[in-house]
Design a protein around this motif. Sequence first.
Motif, PDB file in Angstrom:
ATOM      1  N   ASP A  37       0.820  -1.208   0.000  1.00  0.00           N
ATOM      2  CA  ASP A  37       0.000   0.000   0.000  1.00  0.00           C
ATOM      3  C   ASP A  37       0.857   1.263   0.000  1.00  0.00           C
ATOM      4  O   ASP A  37       0.341   2.365   0.103  1.00  0.00           O
ATOM      5  CB  ASP A  37      -0.952   0.018   1.204  1.00  0.00           C
ATOM      6  CG  ASP A  37      -2.212  -0.783   0.934  1.00  0.00           C
ATOM      7  OD1 ASP A  37      -2.406  -1.220  -0.215  1.00  0.00           O
ATOM      8  OD2 ASP A  37      -2.995  -0.970   1.872  1.00  0.00           O
ATOM      9  N   GLU A  94     -12.622   3.608   2.224  1.00  0.00           N
ATOM     10  CA  GLU A  94     -11.667   3.964   3.279  1.00  0.00           C
ATOM     11  C   GLU A  94     -10.229   4.146   2.783  1.00  0.00           C
ATOM     12  O   GLU A  94      -9.398   4.680   3.513  1.00  0.00           O
ATOM     13  CB  GLU A  94     -11.681   2.887   4.368  1.00  0.00           C
ATOM     14  CG  GLU A  94     -12.928   2.915   5.213  1.00  0.00           C
ATOM     15  CD  GLU A  94     -12.957   4.128   6.123  1.00  0.00           C
ATOM     16  OE1 GLU A  94     -11.947   4.405   6.795  1.00  0.00           O
ATOM     17  OE2 GLU A  94     -13.996   4.804   6.147  1.00  0.00           O
ATOM     18  N   ARG A  98      -7.591   6.515   4.911  1.00  0.00           N
ATOM     19  CA  ARG A  98      -6.517   5.824   5.644  1.00  0.00           C
ATOM     20  C   ARG A  98      -5.147   6.242   5.139  1.00  0.00           C
ATOM     21  O   ARG A  98      -4.222   6.463   5.916  1.00  0.00           O
ATOM     22  CB  ARG A  98      -6.664   4.299   5.516  1.00  0.00           C
ATOM     23  CG  ARG A  98      -7.587   3.674   6.506  1.00  0.00           C
ATOM     24  CD  ARG A  98      -7.432   2.162   6.591  1.00  0.00           C
ATOM     25  NE  ARG A  98      -7.096   1.509   5.345  1.00  0.00           N
ATOM     26  CZ  ARG A  98      -7.967   0.991   4.474  1.00  0.00           C
ATOM     27  NH1 ARG A  98      -9.258   1.052   4.731  1.00  0.00           N
ATOM     28  NH2 ARG A  98      -7.562   0.404   3.375  1.00  0.00           N
ATOM     29  N   HIS A  99      -5.028   6.329   3.822  1.00  0.00           N
ATOM     30  CA  HIS A  99      -3.743   6.687   3.217  1.00  0.00           C
ATOM     31  C   HIS A  99      -3.266   8.056   3.716  1.00  0.00           C
ATOM     32  O   HIS A  99      -2.097   8.225   4.065  1.00  0.00           O
ATOM     33  CB  HIS A  99      -3.880   6.684   1.690  1.00  0.00           C
ATOM     34  CG  HIS A  99      -2.637   7.047   0.965  1.00  0.00           C
ATOM     35  ND1 HIS A  99      -1.516   6.238   0.953  1.00  0.00           N
ATOM     36  CD2 HIS A  99      -2.322   8.146   0.231  1.00  0.00           C
ATOM     37  CE1 HIS A  99      -0.572   6.817   0.233  1.00  0.00           C
ATOM     38  NE2 HIS A  99      -1.026   7.972  -0.203  1.00  0.00           N
ATOM     39  N   LEU A 101      -4.738  10.033   6.407  1.00  0.00           N
ATOM     40  CA  LEU A 101      -4.853  10.294   7.841  1.00  0.00           C
ATOM     41  C   LEU A 101      -4.020   9.358   8.706  1.00  0.00           C
ATOM     42  O   LEU A 101      -3.471   9.782   9.720  1.00  0.00           O
ATOM     43  CB  LEU A 101      -6.319  10.212   8.270  1.00  0.00           C
ATOM     44  CG  LEU A 101      -7.244  11.248   7.629  1.00  0.00           C
ATOM     45  CD1 LEU A 101      -8.697  10.957   7.993  1.00  0.00           C
ATOM     46  CD2 LEU A 101      -6.849  12.658   8.006  1.00  0.00           C
ATOM     47  N   GLU A 102      -3.929   8.097   8.331  1.00  0.00           N
ATOM     48  CA  GLU A 102      -3.232   7.117   9.170  1.00  0.00           C
ATOM     49  C   GLU A 102      -1.805   6.841   8.710  1.00  0.00           C
ATOM     50  O   GLU A 102      -0.938   6.568   9.523  1.00  0.00           O
ATOM     51  CB  GLU A 102      -4.021   5.806   9.204  1.00  0.00           C
ATOM     52  CG  GLU A 102      -5.378   5.954   9.856  1.00  0.00           C
ATOM     53  CD  GLU A 102      -6.263   4.722   9.687  1.00  0.00           C
ATOM     54  OE1 GLU A 102      -5.730   3.641   9.339  1.00  0.00           O
ATOM     55  OE2 GLU A 102      -7.481   4.848   9.902  1.00  0.00           O
ATOM     56  N   ARG A 103      -1.580   6.880   7.423  1.00  0.00           N
ATOM     57  CA  ARG A 103      -0.267   6.522   6.888  1.00  0.00           C
ATOM     58  C   ARG A 103       0.588   7.733   6.540  1.00  0.00           C
ATOM     59  O   ARG A 103       1.743   7.582   6.174  1.00  0.00           O
ATOM     60  CB  ARG A 103      -0.431   5.630   5.658  1.00  0.00           C
ATOM     61  CG  ARG A 103      -1.113   4.303   5.983  1.00  0.00           C
ATOM     62  CD  ARG A 103      -1.354   3.462   4.744  1.00  0.00           C
ATOM     63  NE  ARG A 103      -0.165   3.289   3.941  1.00  0.00           N
ATOM     64  CZ  ARG A 103       0.768   2.361   4.145  1.00  0.00           C
ATOM     65  NH1 ARG A 103       0.620   1.509   5.123  1.00  0.00           N
ATOM     66  NH2 ARG A 103       1.816   2.274   3.365  1.00  0.00           N
ATOM     67  N   GLY A 104       0.015   8.930   6.611  1.00  0.00           N
ATOM     68  CA  GLY A 104       0.774  10.130   6.255  1.00  0.00           C
ATOM     69  C   GLY A 104       1.162  10.159   4.794  1.00  0.00           C
ATOM     70  O   GLY A 104       2.213  10.680   4.423  1.00  0.00           O
ATOM     71  N   ARG A 130     -14.558  11.437   8.135  1.00  0.00           N
ATOM     72  CA  ARG A 130     -13.725  11.044   9.279  1.00  0.00           C
ATOM     73  C   ARG A 130     -13.252  12.214  10.128  1.00  0.00           C
ATOM     74  O   ARG A 130     -12.780  12.010  11.238  1.00  0.00           O
ATOM     75  CB  ARG A 130     -12.518  10.258   8.774  1.00  0.00           C
ATOM     76  CG  ARG A 130     -12.980   8.933   8.153  1.00  0.00           C
ATOM     77  CD  ARG A 130     -11.885   8.024   7.796  1.00  0.00           C
ATOM     78  NE  ARG A 130     -11.204   7.484   8.954  1.00  0.00           N
ATOM     79  CZ  ARG A 130     -10.135   6.725   8.866  1.00  0.00           C
ATOM     80  NH1 ARG A 130      -9.645   6.407   7.697  1.00  0.00           N
ATOM     81  NH2 ARG A 130      -9.548   6.269   9.946  1.00  0.00           N
TER      82      ARG A 130
END
Length: 156
Positions: A37, A94, A98-99, A101-104, A130
Amino acid sequence: GTGVAPLRSLILEREARRMSNIGDISPSNGIGNTDDDDNILVFGCRKRSKDYYYSTEWEKWTDSNRLRMIPAFSRDQKHKLYVQRALRETDDGELIARHLLERGGAVYIAGGSKMARAVKDEIVEALGVRLDGGGKDAKRLLNKLKRKGLFSIEAW
């Protein structure tokens, strides 16, 4: 399809750096870590058989878990599939949230202006779901990422 050349260059650079271990390959410098990812490409064109540029490279990287490919061939099925819909439907909507917000992660959009606007709208919507401030906070986040060089649109 025509916007894929600059994105291919980014992926080639990331892969070259990863293979040679030159410099810092941390997520903070845009080179990233090493899971599938890390490089995500939403590729859109009319027909797979005629417009799927660099398909051999994409398949090689996908097979070796170096790229997550999300194709959108708009004329290969009864109902047209465009990149914005593919982005919306991947991982139940998502993936992009996710890419970022969560993974920077970073997002680079290249291609036609109508597509670019539609993809940006999808990103704002996905983030807005989100973020506490909804679409307003999503737009602020994209502007912040743009200033950092982590969100860019090259459209014509």
